[in-house]
Write a protein that holds these residues in place. Structure first.
Motif, PDB file in Angstrom:
ATOM      1  N   TYR A  49     -18.847 139.543  64.961  1.00 21.33           N
ATOM      2  CA  TYR A  49     -18.662 139.379  66.403  1.00 21.33           C
ATOM      3  C   TYR A  49     -19.911 139.827  67.165  1.00 21.33           C
ATOM      4  CZ  TYR A  49     -13.693 138.784  65.412  1.00 21.33           C
ATOM      5  OH  TYR A  49     -12.500 138.327  64.946  1.00 21.33           O
ATOM      6  N   GLN A  50     -20.578 140.865  66.671  1.00 18.21           N
ATOM      7  CA  GLN A  50     -21.746 141.387  67.366  1.00 18.21           C
ATOM      8  C   GLN A  50     -23.004 141.002  66.590  1.00 18.21           C
ATOM      9  OE1 GLN A  50     -19.496 145.486  67.993  1.00 18.21           O
ATOM     10  NE2 GLN A  50     -21.396 145.454  69.168  1.00 18.21           N
ATOM     11  N   PRO A  51     -23.679 139.928  66.983  1.00 22.10           N
ATOM     12  CA  PRO A  51     -24.790 139.408  66.189  1.00 22.10           C
ATOM     13  C   PRO A  51     -25.942 140.383  66.034  1.00 22.10           C
ATOM     14  CG  PRO A  51     -24.712 138.361  68.348  1.00 22.10           C
ATOM     15  CD  PRO A  51     -23.452 139.138  68.205  1.00 22.10           C
ATOM     16  N   GLU A  52     -26.114 141.295  66.993  1.00 21.44           N
ATOM     17  CA  GLU A  52     -27.269 142.191  66.924  1.00 21.44           C
ATOM     18  C   GLU A  52     -27.203 143.137  65.727  1.00 21.44           C
ATOM     19  OE1 GLU A  52     -24.276 144.004  69.822  1.00 21.44           O
ATOM     20  OE2 GLU A  52     -25.057 142.020  69.311  1.00 21.44           O
ATOM     21  N   ILE A  53     -26.010 143.337  65.153  1.00 21.59           N
ATOM     22  CA  ILE A  53     -25.919 144.231  63.990  1.00 21.59           C
ATOM     23  C   ILE A  53     -25.375 143.524  62.751  1.00 21.59           C
ATOM     24  CG2 ILE A  53     -25.699 146.326  65.360  1.00 21.59           C
ATOM     25  CD1 ILE A  53     -22.697 146.256  64.810  1.00 21.59           C
ATOM     26  N   SER A  54     -25.302 142.194  62.772  1.00 25.42           N
ATOM     27  CA  SER A  54     -24.734 141.491  61.611  1.00 25.42           C
ATOM     28  C   SER A  54     -25.514 140.221  61.290  1.00 25.42           C
ATOM     29  CB  SER A  54     -23.267 141.158  61.871  1.00 25.42           C
ATOM     30  OG  SER A  54     -23.104 140.444  63.072  1.00 25.42           O
ATOM     31  N   GLN A  55     -26.829 140.256  61.450  1.00 21.49           N
ATOM     32  CA  GLN A  55     -27.649 139.076  61.189  1.00 21.49           C
ATOM     33  C   GLN A  55     -27.558 138.602  59.739  1.00 21.49           C
ATOM     34  OE1 GLN A  55     -29.814 136.909  63.293  1.00 21.49           O
ATOM     35  NE2 GLN A  55     -28.076 137.714  64.440  1.00 21.49           N
ATOM     36  N   GLY A  56     -27.494 139.557  58.797  1.00 22.12           N
ATOM     37  CA  GLY A  56     -27.416 139.166  57.389  1.00 22.12           C
ATOM     38  C   GLY A  56     -26.140 138.403  57.076  1.00 22.12           C
ATOM     39  N   THR A  57     -25.023 138.907  57.587  1.00 23.94           N
ATOM     40  CA  THR A  57     -23.738 138.224  57.387  1.00 23.94           C
ATOM     41  C   THR A  57     -23.753 136.846  58.028  1.00 23.94           C
ATOM     42  OG1 THR A  57     -22.515 140.307  57.305  1.00 23.94           O
ATOM     43  CG2 THR A  57     -21.265 138.340  57.884  1.00 23.94           C
ATOM     44  N   LEU A  58     -24.252 136.774  59.252  1.00 24.12           N
ATOM     45  CA  LEU A  58     -24.295 135.495  59.958  1.00 24.12           C
ATOM     46  C   LEU A  58     -25.204 134.492  59.246  1.00 24.12           C
ATOM     47  CD1 LEU A  58     -24.432 136.901  63.581  1.00 24.12           C
ATOM     48  CD2 LEU A  58     -22.617 135.452  62.671  1.00 24.12           C
ATOM     49  N   GLN A  59     -26.326 134.964  58.723  1.00 26.85           N
ATOM     50  CA  GLN A  59     -27.235 134.049  58.031  1.00 26.85           C
ATOM     51  C   GLN A  59     -26.596 133.505  56.758  1.00 26.85           C
ATOM     52  OE1 GLN A  59     -31.213 135.474  57.298  1.00 26.85           O
ATOM     53  NE2 GLN A  59     -31.670 133.834  55.848  1.00 26.85           N
ATOM     54  N   SER A  60     -25.908 134.363  56.002  1.00 21.46           N
ATOM     55  CA  SER A  60     -25.276 133.890  54.764  1.00 21.46           C
ATOM     56  C   SER A  60     -24.177 132.874  55.071  1.00 21.46           C
ATOM     57  CB  SER A  60     -24.709 135.069  53.965  1.00 21.46           C
ATOM     58  OG  SER A  60     -23.607 135.666  54.626  1.00 21.46           O
ATOM     59  N   ILE A  61     -23.442 133.088  56.173  1.00 24.76           N
ATOM     60  CA  ILE A  61     -22.415 132.121  56.563  1.00 24.76           C
ATOM     61  C   ILE A  61     -23.059 130.808  56.995  1.00 24.76           C
ATOM     62  CG2 ILE A  61     -20.582 131.618  58.234  1.00 24.76           C
ATOM     63  CD1 ILE A  61     -19.924 134.594  58.254  1.00 24.76           C
ATOM     64  N   PHE A  62     -24.162 130.893  57.738  1.00 25.01           N
ATOM     65  CA  PHE A  62     -24.878 129.694  58.179  1.00 25.01           C
ATOM     66  C   PHE A  62     -25.342 128.874  56.971  1.00 25.01           C
ATOM     67  CE2 PHE A  62     -28.626 127.350  59.586  1.00 25.01           C
ATOM     68  CZ  PHE A  62     -28.166 126.762  60.760  1.00 25.01           C
ATOM     69  N   GLU A  63     -25.856 129.563  55.964  1.00 24.25           N
ATOM     70  CA  GLU A  63     -26.303 128.860  54.757  1.00 24.25           C
ATOM     71  C   GLU A  63     -25.121 128.262  54.011  1.00 24.25           C
ATOM     72  OE1 GLU A  63     -28.903 131.289  52.438  1.00 24.25           O
ATOM     73  OE2 GLU A  63     -30.291 131.640  54.084  1.00 24.25           O
ATOM     74  N   PHE A  64     -23.997 128.970  53.988  1.00 24.05           N
ATOM     75  CA  PHE A  64     -22.779 128.445  53.371  1.00 24.05           C
ATOM     76  C   PHE A  64     -22.367 127.142  54.068  1.00 24.05           C
ATOM     77  CE2 PHE A  64     -18.141 128.156  53.838  1.00 24.05           C
ATOM     78  CZ  PHE A  64     -17.743 128.019  52.514  1.00 24.05           C
ATOM     79  N   GLN A  65     -22.344 127.160  55.396  1.00 26.44           N
ATOM     80  CA  GLN A  65     -21.977 125.963  56.155  1.00 26.44           C
ATOM     81  C   GLN A  65     -22.922 124.804  55.848  1.00 26.44           C
ATOM     82  OE1 GLN A  65     -20.282 128.422  60.061  1.00 26.44           O
ATOM     83  NE2 GLN A  65     -22.191 127.303  60.200  1.00 26.44           N
ATOM     84  N   THR A  66     -24.209 125.100  55.736  1.00 29.54           N
ATOM     85  CA  THR A  66     -25.198 124.067  55.435  1.00 29.54           C
ATOM     86  C   THR A  66     -24.930 123.435  54.079  1.00 29.54           C
ATOM     87  OG1 THR A  66     -26.859 125.254  56.736  1.00 29.54           O
ATOM     88  CG2 THR A  66     -27.665 123.604  55.181  1.00 29.54           C
TER      89      THR A  66
END
Length: 450
Positions: free
Chosen positions: A100-117
């Motif tokens: 929910y808070q991107p400023e402290i979860s960039q790694g999680t968000l990036q892995s999800i983005f790659e999963f979606q790709t």
């Protein structure tokens, strides 16, 4: 009671509030002859060496765990590279903060983005969400989404969809005003019948599974054309996601929504879960997608970052705008699938899929040549196929397990009582030629004995 952090006075006060004098009175409704009155039969304390030895002895008694298996039907045994467990066990993934808070979860968000790709690349679609709970719930959400997109209330489900997936869909739609109809299978090919007279201008979606529950690969392009001719969407469900490494993508065949069970991508069987559902669709339907979606963004200095672009539950947006009650995703399992796919790469995934298809072709040929056995469906297959036997399939598989230490497949009578002499066989890259030959010999000897 010593592990409950309440003082005796606090417990007495709570009991007093509900009109009891002791904690024992809480269990008065349980008959005395059913209560444990003695001590637990637990052994004395063991050293670590003794405990490990005892655990190994206990595990050795589980003959089923070492049994050659040809089970499939929605859960598949594939090799998992050791790097998958190593990476997902790292503390930064195990303890990652919810995105929910991107400023402290960039790694999680990036892995999800790659999963979606990766999901988009596999399915041939334009947008994918951050994952669903599993394949069956993803399919149910796809049906609800089709109703929202088309504003129609009739859904036609092809007869080759996994029976348990259909049960989940029925649970979702039975009080949602959606009429769920079933299309018949062609008894010769095992594919969806081309008739489909029940499709009309009130149909929201035609739902098909390919490869279907019986292992038959459907003509997705023809079904897409038929669905689109009446203004309906085509929803494609996939239980064996590894087939995407070999077959033409559903998106390239005209699918509008693609859902799949991603367990085959680096996720152990684990007695049925946790698994991970894949969900992808056309970009024009992005705002109707359930769950959450991670997107790419840039700050005012042009640096790339990742944010939770779309979240569709009522807690995030106005209730009347919500498209789903799904508010999370299978983050850790989706990460395992991502690591698996990145490790295998395009060529590795294709090679594994080819191994499955080639070994399956060999197994089907050998079994089909046995006296009394036949392969009833003629459609192309990936790594599963139906076998028709001269005796009860349940009885045959039971004897094969007890006498040959082989789990030969799934008796179809579990879901289809009208098919007592048929069972489903699955062959993956984990099954050697020697194991396939042992299965064939075992089937032949058991029928000869009978």
């Amino acid at each position: 009671m010593r592990y409950i952090p309440n003082a005796p006075e606090e417990r007495a006060e709570m009991l007093h509030q509900i009109g009891l004098n002791s904690s024992a009175e809480l269990f008065d409704s349980i008959p005395r002859d059913l209560r444990l009155s003695g001590n637990l039969n637990t052994p004395a304390a063991l050293s670590e060496i003794e405990l490990l030895a005892g655990s190994e002895q206990l595990a050795a008694r589980n003959s089923g765990a070492r049994r050659t298996s040809f089970l499939g039907a929605g859960a598949y045994q594939h090799y998992i590279p050791t790097i998958v467990d190593h990476i997902i066990s790292r503390s930064e993934f195990f303890t990652a903060y919810t995105p929910y808070q991107p400023e402290i979860s960039q790694g999680t968000l990036q892995s999800i983005f790659e999963f979606q790709t990766l999901v988009c690349q596999l399915t041939g679609m334009e947008v994918a969400n951050a994952s669903m709970y599993d394949g069956s719930t993803a399919l149910a959400e796809a049906v609800l989404m089709a109703e929202r997109v088309t504003r129609r209330s009739k859904v036609v489900a092809c007869g080759g969809i996994h029976p348990e997936y259909l049960e989940v869909v029925d649970t979702y739609v039975q009080h949602a005003g959606i009429e769920l109809l079933h299309a018949e299978l062609d008894s010769k090919t095992g594919q969806t019948s081309r008739a489909l007279e029940i499709l009309d201008d009130k149909t929201a979606a035609l739902v098909v599974q390919s490869p279907n529950f019986f292992g038959c690969i459907e003509d997705v392009a023809a079904l897409a054309e038929r669905a689109h001719s009446v203004g309906a969407l085509l929803v494609v469900a996939i239980t064996e996601a590894l087939s995407l490494g070999l077959l033409k993508s559903p998106g390239a065949c005209g699918a509008d929504i693609v859902v799949a069970e991603g367990q085959s991508f680096g996720v152990p069987l684990s007695f049925g879960g946790p698994y991970v559902g894949l969900f992808a669709t056309r970009e024009k339907y992005a705002r109707q997608i359930p769950g959450r979606l991670v997107g790419e963004a840039f700050d005012k200095e042009g640096r790339r970052g990742y944010v939770l672009t779309l979240a569709t539950r009522e807690q995030h947006i106005r209730r009347e705008k919500a498209t789903s009650n799904i508010c999370t995703n299978e983050g850790l399992i989706a990460l395992a699938a991502t690591v698996y796919l990145e490790t295998m790469g395009r060529r590795g995934l294709q090679e594994v899929a080819q191994h499955c298809a080639q070994k399956t072709a060999y197994a089907a040929k050998q079994i089909g040549e046995l006296d009394g056995f036949s392969i009833p469906f003629t459609a192309p297959r990936f790594n599963e196929f139906v076998v028709r036997t001269p005796i009860s399939a349940t009885e045959l598989l039971s004897r094969l397990a007890s006498q040959g230490n082989i789990t030969g497949g799934l008796a179809l009578s579990r879901y289809f009582p009208e098919r007592p002499n048929e069972f489903l066989v699955c062959v993956t890259e984990m099954n050697s030629r020697a194991e396939i030959d042992a299965l064939v010999d075992g089937l032949a000897s058991l029928v000869t004995i009978v």
